[in-house]
Scaffold this motif. Structure first.
Motif, PDB file in Angstrom:
ATOM      1  N   ALA A   2      25.548  55.295  31.177  1.00  0.00           N
ATOM      2  CA  ALA A   2      25.960  55.644  32.537  1.00  0.00           C
ATOM      3  C   ALA A   2      27.479  55.791  32.604  1.00  0.00           C
ATOM      4  N   GLU A   3      27.928  56.758  33.366  1.00  0.00           N
ATOM      5  CA  GLU A   3      29.360  56.952  33.590  1.00  0.00           C
ATOM      6  C   GLU A   3      29.630  56.920  35.078  1.00  0.00           C
ATOM      7  N   ARG A   4      30.717  56.259  35.430  1.00  0.00           N
ATOM      8  CA  ARG A   4      31.105  56.165  36.835  1.00  0.00           C
ATOM      9  C   ARG A   4      32.610  56.306  36.983  1.00  0.00           C
ATOM     10  N   VAL A   5      33.033  56.871  38.075  1.00  0.00           N
ATOM     11  CA  VAL A   5      34.442  56.863  38.445  1.00  0.00           C
ATOM     12  C   VAL A   5      34.692  55.505  39.087  1.00  0.00           C
ATOM     13  N   MET A   6      35.635  54.756  38.505  1.00  0.00           N
ATOM     14  CA  MET A   6      35.854  53.368  38.926  1.00  0.00           C
ATOM     15  C   MET A   6      37.330  53.096  39.176  1.00  0.00           C
ATOM     16  N   PHE A   7      37.574  52.056  39.972  1.00  0.00           N
ATOM     17  CA  PHE A   7      38.899  51.459  40.122  1.00  0.00           C
ATOM     18  C   PHE A   7      38.993  50.377  39.062  1.00  0.00           C
ATOM     19  N   VAL A   8      40.044  50.402  38.243  1.00  0.00           N
ATOM     20  CA  VAL A   8      40.256  49.425  37.172  1.00  0.00           C
ATOM     21  C   VAL A   8      41.644  48.838  37.355  1.00  0.00           C
ATOM     22  N   GLN A   9      41.749  47.497  37.351  1.00  0.00           N
ATOM     23  CA  GLN A   9      43.061  46.859  37.481  1.00  0.00           C
ATOM     24  C   GLN A   9      43.212  45.762  36.444  1.00  0.00           C
ATOM     25  N   LEU A  10      44.365  45.766  35.759  1.00  0.00           N
ATOM     26  CA  LEU A  10      44.705  44.720  34.805  1.00  0.00           C
ATOM     27  C   LEU A  10      45.120  43.474  35.572  1.00  0.00           C
ATOM     28  N   LYS A  11      44.513  42.345  35.259  1.00  0.00           N
ATOM     29  CA  LYS A  11      44.823  41.090  35.937  1.00  0.00           C
ATOM     30  C   LYS A  11      45.722  40.185  35.097  1.00  0.00           C
ATOM     31  N   THR A  12      45.560  40.223  33.774  1.00  0.00           N
ATOM     32  CA  THR A  12      46.304  39.342  32.879  1.00  0.00           C
ATOM     33  C   THR A  12      47.804  39.618  32.963  1.00  0.00           C
ATOM     34  N   GLY A  13      48.593  38.549  33.155  1.00  0.00           N
ATOM     35  CA  GLY A  13      50.045  38.666  33.143  1.00  0.00           C
ATOM     36  C   GLY A  13      50.670  39.153  34.431  1.00  0.00           C
ATOM     37  N   HIS A  14      49.896  39.241  35.491  1.00  0.00           N
ATOM     38  CA  HIS A  14      50.420  39.755  36.761  1.00  0.00           C
ATOM     39  C   HIS A  14      49.985  38.836  37.894  1.00  0.00           C
ATOM     40  N   GLY A  15      50.786  38.813  38.970  1.00  0.00           N
ATOM     41  CA  GLY A  15      50.418  38.051  40.155  1.00  0.00           C
ATOM     42  C   GLY A  15      49.180  38.644  40.799  1.00  0.00           C
ATOM     43  N   THR A  16      48.670  37.973  41.792  1.00  0.00           N
ATOM     44  CA  THR A  16      47.450  38.400  42.468  1.00  0.00           C
ATOM     45  C   THR A  16      47.546  39.852  42.922  1.00  0.00           C
ATOM     46  N   ASP A  17      46.661  40.677  42.387  1.00  0.00           N
ATOM     47  CA  ASP A  17      46.559  42.102  42.721  1.00  0.00           C
ATOM     48  C   ASP A  17      47.852  42.880  42.481  1.00  0.00           C
ATOM     49  N   GLN A  18      48.691  42.443  41.546  1.00  0.00           N
ATOM     50  CA  GLN A  18      49.956  43.132  41.273  1.00  0.00           C
ATOM     51  C   GLN A  18      49.949  43.923  39.974  1.00  0.00           C
ATOM     52  N   GLY A  19      48.869  43.838  39.192  1.00  0.00           N
ATOM     53  CA  GLY A  19      48.812  44.537  37.912  1.00  0.00           C
ATOM     54  C   GLY A  19      48.623  46.028  38.077  1.00  0.00           C
ATOM     55  N   PRO A  20      48.921  46.777  37.021  1.00  0.00           N
ATOM     56  CA  PRO A  20      48.708  48.225  37.081  1.00  0.00           C
ATOM     57  C   PRO A  20      47.233  48.539  37.285  1.00  0.00           C
ATOM     58  N   ALA A  21      46.977  49.680  37.917  1.00  0.00           N
ATOM     59  CA  ALA A  21      45.601  50.053  38.251  1.00  0.00           C
ATOM     60  C   ALA A  21      45.398  51.535  37.982  1.00  0.00           C
ATOM     61  N   TRP A  22      44.134  51.891  37.779  1.00  0.00           N
ATOM     62  CA  TRP A  22      43.752  53.261  37.466  1.00  0.00           C
ATOM     63  C   TRP A  22      42.475  53.626  38.216  1.00  0.00           C
ATOM     64  N   ILE A  23      42.330  54.906  38.495  1.00  0.00           N
ATOM     65  CA  ILE A  23      41.041  55.488  38.867  1.00  0.00           C
ATOM     66  C   ILE A  23      40.628  56.278  37.636  1.00  0.00           C
ATOM     67  N   SER A  24      39.528  55.850  37.012  1.00  0.00           N
ATOM     68  CA  SER A  24      39.148  56.376  35.708  1.00  0.00           C
ATOM     69  C   SER A  24      37.647  56.533  35.590  1.00  0.00           C
ATOM     70  N   ASN A  25      37.263  57.303  34.589  1.00  0.00           N
ATOM     71  CA  ASN A  25      35.863  57.389  34.208  1.00  0.00           C
ATOM     72  C   ASN A  25      35.574  56.211  33.284  1.00  0.00           C
ATOM     73  N   VAL A  26      34.567  55.427  33.599  1.00  0.00           N
ATOM     74  CA  VAL A  26      34.177  54.270  32.799  1.00  0.00           C
ATOM     75  C   VAL A  26      32.719  54.446  32.398  1.00  0.00           C
ATOM     76  N   ARG A  27      32.431  54.221  31.119  1.00  0.00           N
ATOM     77  CA  ARG A  27      31.056  54.293  30.630  1.00  0.00           C
ATOM     78  C   ARG A  27      30.495  52.874  30.542  1.00  0.00           C
ATOM     79  N   PHE A  28      29.232  52.711  30.872  1.00  0.00           N
ATOM     80  CA  PHE A  28      28.568  51.408  30.836  1.00  0.00           C
ATOM     81  C   PHE A  28      27.338  51.487  29.934  1.00  0.00           C
ATOM     82  N   ASN A  29      27.046  50.367  29.265  1.00  0.00           N
ATOM     83  CA  ASN A  29      25.823  50.315  28.467  1.00  0.00           C
ATOM     84  C   ASN A  29      24.616  50.168  29.389  1.00  0.00           C
TER      85      ASN A  29
END
Length: 103
Positions: A2-29
């Motif tokens: 399955a493939e979906r257009v998703m919001f993805v945000q890096l949490k590690t190393g950043h304050g609450t909701d301050q990490g870089p984010a993307w709108i990307s195609n993500v594949r799922f098993n």
């Protein structure tokens, strides 16, 4: 897979909701417990409080969710995601009221 257009945000190393984010195609098993994104393998781990997936190689934590039409994808910040070029047209149509594929 399955493939979906998703919001993805890096949490590690950043304050609450301050990490870089993307709108990307993500594949799922088949079970939706493993995601493949930007060459990374992400696994779902329900015990995390600020993230729902982690990178199996680096242990970085990520938040993956469907994008919000009002662009309020984060709870505590106004971070604007980088939009991957391969999903830009689909995402912009979604913001105008259209459906996202696979939903």
């Amino acid at each position: 897979m399955a493939e979906r257009v998703m919001f993805v945000q890096l949490k590690t190393g950043h304050g609450t909701d301050q990490g870089p984010a993307w709108i990307s195609n993500v594949r799922f098993n088949r079970t939706w417990k493993t995601a493949y994104w930007h060459g990374r393998t992400l696994r779902r781990w329900p015990g995390m409080s600020d993230a729902n997936f982690f990178d199996v190689e680096t242990d970085e934590r990520y938040w993956l969710s469907g994008p919000h039409r009002d662009r309020a994808d984060t709870r505590y910040s106004n971070i604007r995601p980088t939009i991957d070029e391969d999903v830009r047209d689909l995402y912009e149509a979604f913001l105008r009221g259209g459906p996202l594929p696979g939903r």
